[in-house]
Motif scaffolding. Sequence first.
Motif, PDB file in Angstrom:
ATOM      1  N   ARG A  82      50.448  -8.520   1.132  1.00 14.16           N
ATOM      2  CA  ARG A  82      49.576  -9.651   0.818  1.00 14.16           C
ATOM      3  C   ARG A  82      50.065 -10.470  -0.368  1.00 14.16           C
ATOM      4  NH1 ARG A  82      45.115  -6.282   2.376  1.00 14.16           N
ATOM      5  NH2 ARG A  82      44.726  -6.750   4.552  1.00 14.16           N
ATOM      6  N   ASN A  83      50.561  -9.761  -1.362  1.00 14.21           N
ATOM      7  CA  ASN A  83      50.879 -10.451  -2.602  1.00 14.21           C
ATOM      8  C   ASN A  83      52.267 -11.110  -2.532  1.00 14.21           C
ATOM      9  OD1 ASN A  83      51.135 -11.361  -5.144  1.00 14.21           O
ATOM     10  ND2 ASN A  83      50.690  -9.400  -6.145  1.00 14.21           N
ATOM     11  N   ALA A  84      52.250 -12.425  -2.283  1.00 16.86           N
ATOM     12  CA  ALA A  84      53.516 -13.136  -2.047  1.00 16.86           C
ATOM     13  C   ALA A  84      54.454 -13.067  -3.250  1.00 16.86           C
ATOM     14  CB  ALA A  84      53.234 -14.587  -1.691  1.00 16.86           C
ATOM     15  N   SER A  85      53.882 -12.899  -4.441  1.00 18.43           N
ATOM     16  CA  SER A  85      54.755 -12.919  -5.612  1.00 18.43           C
ATOM     17  C   SER A  85      55.574 -11.624  -5.720  1.00 18.43           C
ATOM     18  CB  SER A  85      53.930 -13.136  -6.882  1.00 18.43           C
ATOM     19  OG  SER A  85      53.028 -12.057  -7.034  1.00 18.43           O
ATOM     20  N   ASP A  86      55.267 -10.631  -4.885  1.00 15.60           N
ATOM     21  CA  ASP A  86      56.054  -9.393  -4.905  1.00 15.60           C
ATOM     22  C   ASP A  86      57.287  -9.463  -4.007  1.00 15.60           C
ATOM     23  OD1 ASP A  86      54.260  -8.218  -6.595  1.00 15.60           O
ATOM     24  OD2 ASP A  86      53.151  -7.187  -5.005  1.00 15.60           O
ATOM     25  N   ILE A  87      57.335 -10.509  -3.172  1.00 11.25           N
ATOM     26  CA  ILE A  87      58.340 -10.504  -2.106  1.00 11.25           C
ATOM     27  C   ILE A  87      59.774 -10.424  -2.643  1.00 11.25           C
ATOM     28  CG2 ILE A  87      59.278 -11.798  -0.136  1.00 11.25           C
ATOM     29  CD1 ILE A  87      56.516 -10.543   0.355  1.00 11.25           C
ATOM     30  N   ALA A  88      60.045 -11.175  -3.697  1.00 13.21           N
ATOM     31  CA  ALA A  88      61.414 -11.170  -4.227  1.00 13.21           C
ATOM     32  C   ALA A  88      61.806  -9.771  -4.687  1.00 13.21           C
ATOM     33  CB  ALA A  88      61.537 -12.166  -5.382  1.00 13.21           C
ATOM     34  N   ASP A  89      60.861  -9.086  -5.343  1.00  7.51           N
ATOM     35  CA  ASP A  89      61.148  -7.717  -5.784  1.00  7.51           C
ATOM     36  C   ASP A  89      61.313  -6.766  -4.602  1.00  7.51           C
ATOM     37  OD1 ASP A  89      61.171  -8.300  -8.444  1.00  7.51           O
ATOM     38  OD2 ASP A  89      59.055  -7.824  -8.770  1.00  7.51           O
ATOM     39  N   LEU A  90      60.458  -6.942  -3.617  1.00  9.71           N
ATOM     40  CA  LEU A  90      60.548  -6.067  -2.443  1.00  9.71           C
ATOM     41  C   LEU A  90      61.889  -6.259  -1.734  1.00  9.71           C
ATOM     42  CD1 LEU A  90      56.928  -6.498  -1.024  1.00  9.71           C
ATOM     43  CD2 LEU A  90      57.926  -4.396  -1.966  1.00  9.71           C
ATOM     44  N   ARG A  91      62.274  -7.508  -1.583  1.00 14.15           N
ATOM     45  CA  ARG A  91      63.549  -7.784  -0.932  1.00 14.15           C
ATOM     46  C   ARG A  91      64.687  -7.099  -1.693  1.00 14.15           C
ATOM     47  NH1 ARG A  91      65.901 -13.510  -1.672  1.00 14.15           N
ATOM     48  NH2 ARG A  91      66.820 -12.438  -3.419  1.00 14.15           N
ATOM     49  N   GLN A  92      64.633  -7.251  -3.007  1.00 12.04           N
ATOM     50  CA  GLN A  92      65.686  -6.636  -3.815  1.00 12.04           C
ATOM     51  C   GLN A  92      65.695  -5.109  -3.639  1.00 12.04           C
ATOM     52  OE1 GLN A  92      66.379  -7.439  -8.229  1.00 12.04           O
ATOM     53  NE2 GLN A  92      65.467  -5.419  -8.244  1.00 12.04           N
ATOM     54  N   ASP A  93      64.486  -4.504  -3.617  1.00  8.47           N
ATOM     55  CA  ASP A  93      64.429  -3.050  -3.462  1.00  8.47           C
ATOM     56  C   ASP A  93      64.994  -2.617  -2.115  1.00  8.47           C
ATOM     57  OD1 ASP A  93      63.345  -2.984  -5.928  1.00  8.47           O
ATOM     58  OD2 ASP A  93      61.293  -2.544  -5.310  1.00  8.47           O
ATOM     59  N   VAL A  94      64.674  -3.379  -1.078  1.00  9.49           N
ATOM     60  CA  VAL A  94      65.219  -3.050   0.242  1.00  9.49           C
ATOM     61  C   VAL A  94      66.743  -3.127   0.188  1.00  9.49           C
ATOM     62  CG1 VAL A  94      65.419  -3.817   2.645  1.00  9.49           C
ATOM     63  CG2 VAL A  94      63.187  -3.848   1.516  1.00  9.49           C
ATOM     64  N   TYR A  95      67.255  -4.205  -0.396  1.00  9.18           N
ATOM     65  CA  TYR A  95      68.707  -4.381  -0.456  1.00  9.18           C
ATOM     66  C   TYR A  95      69.368  -3.247  -1.236  1.00  9.18           C
ATOM     67  CZ  TYR A  95      68.739  -9.071   1.597  1.00  9.18           C
ATOM     68  OH  TYR A  95      68.663 -10.131   2.452  1.00  9.18           O
ATOM     69  N   VAL A  96      68.771  -2.896  -2.344  1.00 12.26           N
ATOM     70  CA  VAL A  96      69.363  -1.822  -3.161  1.00 12.26           C
ATOM     71  C   VAL A  96      69.415  -0.528  -2.368  1.00 12.26           C
ATOM     72  CG1 VAL A  96      68.950  -0.330  -5.156  1.00 12.26           C
ATOM     73  CG2 VAL A  96      68.831  -2.813  -5.407  1.00 12.26           C
ATOM     74  N   GLN A  97      68.318  -0.206  -1.687  1.00  7.36           N
ATOM     75  CA  GLN A  97      68.310   1.052  -0.929  1.00  7.36           C
ATOM     76  C   GLN A  97      69.314   1.021   0.218  1.00  7.36           C
ATOM     77  OE1 GLN A  97      64.449   2.468   0.230  1.00  7.36           O
ATOM     78  NE2 GLN A  97      63.616   2.289  -1.834  1.00  7.36           N
ATOM     79  N   VAL A  98      69.378  -0.107   0.895  1.00  4.46           N
ATOM     80  CA  VAL A  98      70.312  -0.218   2.017  1.00  4.46           C
ATOM     81  C   VAL A  98      71.750  -0.114   1.495  1.00  4.46           C
ATOM     82  CG1 VAL A  98      71.247  -1.812   3.744  1.00  4.46           C
ATOM     83  CG2 VAL A  98      68.781  -1.540   3.507  1.00  4.46           C
ATOM     84  N   TYR A  99      71.998  -0.795   0.399  1.00  5.63           N
ATOM     85  CA  TYR A  99      73.355  -0.791  -0.163  1.00  5.63           C
ATOM     86  C   TYR A  99      73.764   0.620  -0.594  1.00  5.63           C
ATOM     87  CZ  TYR A  99      77.380  -2.098  -2.997  1.00  5.63           C
ATOM     88  OH  TYR A  99      78.640  -2.198  -3.521  1.00  5.63           O
ATOM     89  N   GLU A 100      72.856   1.289  -1.286  1.00  2.96           N
ATOM     90  CA  GLU A 100      73.193   2.629  -1.781  1.00  2.96           C
ATOM     91  C   GLU A 100      73.398   3.608  -0.631  1.00  2.96           C
ATOM     92  OE1 GLU A 100      70.233   3.402  -4.927  1.00  2.96           O
ATOM     93  OE2 GLU A 100      71.974   3.091  -6.236  1.00  2.96           O
ATOM     94  N   ALA A 101      72.578   3.455   0.407  1.00  2.00           N
ATOM     95  CA  ALA A 101      72.750   4.325   1.573  1.00  2.00           C
ATOM     96  C   ALA A 101      74.100   4.052   2.238  1.00  2.00           C
ATOM     97  CB  ALA A 101      71.614   4.100   2.566  1.00  2.00           C
ATOM     98  N   ALA A 102      74.463   2.779   2.290  1.00  2.00           N
ATOM     99  CA  ALA A 102      75.710   2.405   2.963  1.00  2.00           C
ATOM    100  C   ALA A 102      76.925   2.935   2.220  1.00  2.00           C
ATOM    101  CB  ALA A 102      75.794   0.887   3.112  1.00  2.00           C
ATOM    102  N   LEU A 103      76.803   3.095   0.913  1.00  2.00           N
ATOM    103  CA  LEU A 103      77.927   3.653   0.161  1.00  2.00           C
ATOM    104  C   LEU A 103      78.229   5.073   0.634  1.00  2.00           C
ATOM    105  CD1 LEU A 103      77.237   2.506  -3.514  1.00  2.00           C
ATOM    106  CD2 LEU A 103      79.160   1.805  -2.072  1.00  2.00           C
ATOM    107  N   LYS A 104      77.198   5.768   1.051  1.00  2.00           N
ATOM    108  CA  LYS A 104      77.404   7.137   1.542  1.00  2.00           C
ATOM    109  C   LYS A 104      77.806   7.127   3.005  1.00  2.00           C
ATOM    110  CE  LYS A 104      74.009   9.080  -1.649  1.00  2.00           C
ATOM    111  NZ  LYS A 104      72.874   8.135  -1.733  1.00  2.00           N
ATOM    112  N   ASP A 105      77.134   6.304   3.774  1.00  2.00           N
ATOM    113  CA  ASP A 105      77.373   6.313   5.215  1.00  2.00           C
ATOM    114  C   ASP A 105      76.878   4.990   5.791  1.00  2.00           C
ATOM    115  OD1 ASP A 105      78.086   7.203   7.671  1.00  2.00           O
ATOM    116  OD2 ASP A 105      76.287   8.401   7.999  1.00  2.00           O
TER     117      ASP A 105
END
Lengths: 320, 197
Positions: free
Chosen positions: B49-72
């Motif tokens: 709901r809270n649109a002002s969180d979107i930028a942070d959420l996007r960044q968190d998704v990217y960080v997790q995806v990136y870190e996972a990709a470093l392993k596999d």
Amino acid sequence: MSEQHSTPATEIEQRAALWVQQKHFWVWTAENQTALDGWLAQSPAHRVAYIRLDAALRRSNRLAALNAPRKTFVPEPRFRPFVSKMVAAFALVALIGGAITYLDPGPKVSTYSTQIGGRQTIALADGTHIEMNTNTRLRVALSKTERKVWLEKGEAYFQVAHNAKRPFTVFAGDSRVVDLGTKFLLRHEPGRLEVDLLEGQVEIAKQKDTGARATVLNPGDTAIVTAAAVSVKHKTPREIVEKLGWRRGVVTFDRTTLADAVAEFNRYNRHQLIITDPATARITIGGTFDVSNVETFIDIARQDFGLHTESRPDATVISK
Amino acid sequence: MTGNHEFGTEGSHAPHVASMTAPEVDEWFAREVLPLETALIQFLHRNWRNASDIADLRQDVYVQVYEAALKDIPASPRQFVFTTARNLLINRVRREQIVSIEAVADLDLLEIAEETPAPDRVVIARDELLQLQVALDRLPARHREIFLLAQIEGLAGRQIAARLGLAESTVSLHLAKATRLIADSLYGTPKDLRRGA
């Protein structure tokens, strides 16, 4: 697009944007790189923000290059409000002036390409000849004041009709090669550009002003340009002639590893050769081969080197 | 035949690569993950709901995806990105002890992820030009002018500052801002959600 909320993510993005633009558009020193590396290492959030903006900038750059006539990029809205305030005749003059600035007389861009195994010579109106090797694509734009070629991929041999008043520049990757009266060979692969100079002189520089000095080649020089460095070696005339063997449809190997030889054949043929073990890859061979005659090469591998070959519809596997 | 070394070593290796180096992951990220950004942002907006969180959420998704990709490297980037996003939202709801969990509970999130087919790469090139055109048109006039001088005319920052009579720091800030807006236009923020642009 004002940021009502300054969140951690937007702060990181702002910082990343400053780094990205600094790297792309300003003098970039080893100290800058060290500082950037330090920042990137601080947090993966820094890293992903940087990758994203860097990728966007590289994409927009590539797209801009694709769209060489520039017409699409004339920032029309910039002129419109201006024009509306003018009387018609005066507006027309202003528009033409603006268009010239941006279109850079709008030379016609022609695209040429060869298939895998193909070869084609282009004779340009200025007297320049460009001979394209296998799997190559380039674009040519000739205007009254300059001549530009974009070597998008592959290899081409340039015999340039020199004209100091109408410079001849080849763009490949992030480099440009400026003709100073010349015959030269360019080979462009992802992340790597090789320049062999036969006659005259060329100058190699990054497209962006990085503060680095341009590299000038003299006949017999070979330059290998990567993102990190430009290295220059001198070649014997024989080596150079051999490198141009493709113009006659042949490729010459001299103490070449099988891995390199196979890679060379694979440039010219859809039927790919694959080596599966390192020992086979290290075997060296010599000789001159017809680039399209893969069968002969396979026969030699089998009969002269005692290697095992297994043919599939689209590839042949060579192994011990 | 000095020119063939890179090819040579490639050819002698087995085609299966277990893990990639950081630069390769960077490339993979730019190629496979960033193009999903529009869909990801839409997804986040739809489920948070809270649109002002979107930028942070996007960044968190990217960080997790990136870190996972470093392993596999994930086999299906699309599925991986949206699974990560969904788990992130669920965890955040739990962590923040938001009572109304229905925000995420009843979503067939992965179906949403799959409903837009992976874009045809051939079509992309043409669309990208249009997208870039739109992105350029959206820039404020000054930003666009400076960005065009840098990216299309190939002028260095220093030269732009000299030509326009601006401080170098001003040119820097404009280029930084333009880069962010271009990235948003190319990758992400869907039109209807763009903040006041």
